[in-house]
Design an enzyme around this catalytic site. Structure first.
Site, mmCIF file in Angstrom:
data_model
loop_
_atom_site.group_PDB
_atom_site.id
_atom_site.type_symbol
_atom_site.label_atom_id
_atom_site.label_comp_id
_atom_site.label_asym_id
_atom_site.label_seq_id
_atom_site.Cartn_x
_atom_site.Cartn_y
_atom_site.Cartn_z
ATOM 1 N N LYS A 88 0.797 -1.234 0.000
ATOM 2 C CA LYS A 88 0.000 0.000 0.000
ATOM 3 C C LYS A 88 0.830 1.285 0.000
ATOM 4 O O LYS A 88 0.391 2.314 -0.514
ATOM 5 C CB LYS A 88 -0.943 0.008 1.210
ATOM 6 C CG LYS A 88 -2.097 -0.954 1.046
ATOM 7 C CD LYS A 88 -3.025 -0.957 2.226
ATOM 8 C CE LYS A 88 -4.131 -1.974 1.966
ATOM 9 N NZ LYS A 88 -5.108 -2.047 3.032
ATOM 10 N N ASP A 103 -9.735 2.860 1.913
ATOM 11 C CA ASP A 103 -9.719 2.203 3.233
ATOM 12 C C ASP A 103 -10.313 3.131 4.290
ATOM 13 O O ASP A 103 -11.024 2.682 5.191
ATOM 14 C CB ASP A 103 -8.279 1.880 3.653
ATOM 15 C CG ASP A 103 -7.786 0.564 3.080
ATOM 16 O OD1 ASP A 103 -8.614 -0.267 2.660
ATOM 17 O OD2 ASP A 103 -6.555 0.359 3.055
HETATM 18 P P1 ATR Z 1 -0.306 -2.961 5.240
HETATM 19 O O1 ATR Z 1 0.165 -2.009 4.208
HETATM 20 O O2 ATR Z 1 -1.425 -3.807 4.730
HETATM 21 O O3 ATR Z 1 -0.640 -2.336 6.550
HETATM 22 P P2 ATR Z 1 2.363 -3.584 6.081
HETATM 23 O O4 ATR Z 1 2.795 -2.209 5.687
HETATM 24 O O5 ATR Z 1 3.236 -4.750 5.729
HETATM 25 O O6 ATR Z 1 0.942 -3.940 5.462
HETATM 26 O O7 ATR Z 1 2.081 -3.562 7.655
HETATM 27 C C1 ATR Z 1 1.775 -4.694 8.385
HETATM 28 C C2 ATR Z 1 1.640 -4.354 9.877
HETATM 29 O O8 ATR Z 1 1.462 -5.576 10.599
HETATM 30 C C3 ATR Z 1 2.851 -3.663 10.481
HETATM 31 O O9 ATR Z 1 2.437 -2.803 11.501
HETATM 32 C C4 ATR Z 1 3.631 -4.845 11.054
HETATM 33 O O10 ATR Z 1 4.492 -4.524 12.124
HETATM 34 P P3 ATR Z 1 6.031 -4.075 11.866
HETATM 35 O O11 ATR Z 1 5.991 -2.620 11.488
HETATM 36 O O12 ATR Z 1 6.709 -4.334 13.128
HETATM 37 O O13 ATR Z 1 6.523 -4.956 10.730
HETATM 38 C C5 ATR Z 1 2.515 -5.689 11.574
HETATM 39 N N1 ATR Z 1 2.898 -7.087 11.710
HETATM 40 C C6 ATR Z 1 3.080 -7.987 10.718
HETATM 41 N N2 ATR Z 1 3.440 -9.184 11.223
HETATM 42 C C7 ATR Z 1 3.486 -9.035 12.576
HETATM 43 C C8 ATR Z 1 3.776 -9.920 13.667
HETATM 44 N N3 ATR Z 1 4.060 -11.192 13.467
HETATM 45 N N4 ATR Z 1 3.690 -9.410 14.915
HETATM 46 C C9 ATR Z 1 3.377 -8.118 15.135
HETATM 47 N N5 ATR Z 1 3.089 -7.234 14.142
HETATM 48 C C10 ATR Z 1 3.141 -7.684 12.879
#
Ligand code: ATR
Length: 254
Positions: free
Chosen positions: A70, A106
């Protein structure tokens, strides 16, 4: 499925993408409206995004964009609406005479989903593209927001950008909130939760926050099950999903 002869092609771009119900929803709407179009799921890894976007404008009339693209998708677009620019994330692309325009629906979907809550203090879990739209929508509506994220630096910089607060997971206990939103991908197709001790954290509070998950597969995530078990009103992710999709569909029909 090969769609020989379909006039307009649309897709959702993400990684992973198998969970997405966007193709079913949009194809049903195209059929209902008698529009000769087909919508498909495109699994595009971060490494493949650039080459995918090079051919995109010649093949597709529009797209939805999901995890994890995104934010990074914006560099491949010709124009981004002021709202999507302010949010810093795009979830909808409209191909306008071979020019790619980025929108964010969104935020529309999210605000529809929380219409019944009228929050004053919200905790948003996550700092990615989905979280950006949610924080933007809440701050615009004068809700006090605290961002909590696994990578604290990301929460801090997002909080700085949107002039709100950030906190560590351990501080959630003492953070006021009447709305708690999971805007991370944790719990999608699994029984993980972004807040393993949710029940303990909130069960003693006199007023329970409304708890929303942006994940809609499964509908009753572990996060929402934990919230419901202590009496929190819950908002499942399907309303936001359908409403953002409806807003995207309207943009493509124009
Ligand atoms: P999107 O654009 O759909 O929001 P993204 O930019 O990849 O996707 O963001 C995913 C979110 O989920 C982030 O806040 C990520 O945390 P980090 O910034 O620490 O990466 C969070 N997230 C993904 N996997 C996670 C996990 N296993 N535990 C905690 N947070 C997670």
């Amino acid at each position: 499925m090969v769609n020989v002869g379909v006039k307009y092609k649309y897709c959702v771009i993400g990684y992973p993408i198998a969970h997405s119900q966007s193709p079913q929803l949009h194809n049903a709407w195209f059929k209902e409206e008698g529009i000769d179009a087909h919508y498909e799921a495109c699994e595009v890894s971060p490494k493949q995004l650039e080459s995918f976007m090079q051919k995109f404008r010649f093949e597709y009339e529009g797209a939805n964009v999901t995890i994890p693209h995104k934010e990074t998708i914006m560099q491949y677009l010709d124009k981004v609406t002021p709202a999507a620019q302010a949010i810093g994330a795009v979830n909808t692309i409209v191909t306008n005479g071979k020019k790619l325009v980025g929108h964010n629906t969104d935020v529309i979907g999210f605000l529809k989903a929380i219409e019944c809550v009228e929050p004053t203090h919200a905790i948003v879990l996550g700092a990615g593209g989905a979280a950006r739209a949610i924080v933007y929508g809440l701050v615009k509506n004068r809700v006090h927001v605290t961002i909590v994220n696994r990578t604290v630096d990301r929460a801090e910089s997002l909080a700085k950008e949107f002039k709100c607060d950030f906190a560590m997971l351990v501080d959630v206990k003492n953070t006021p909130c009447d709305l708690l939103v999971n805007a991370t991908s944790v719990g999608m197709m699994s029984s993980e939760t972004p807040l393993p001790n949710l029940a303990q954290l909130f069960e003693k509070r006199k007023t329970k926050p409304a708890v929303m998950d942006i994940i809609y597969t499964p509908l009753m995530t572990q996060f929402l099950q934990d919230a419901e078990s202590i009496g929190c009103p819950i908002i499942t992710g399907d309303t936001m999903f359908v409403e953002q999709a409806r807003a995207s569909f309207e943009l493509w029909r124009k």
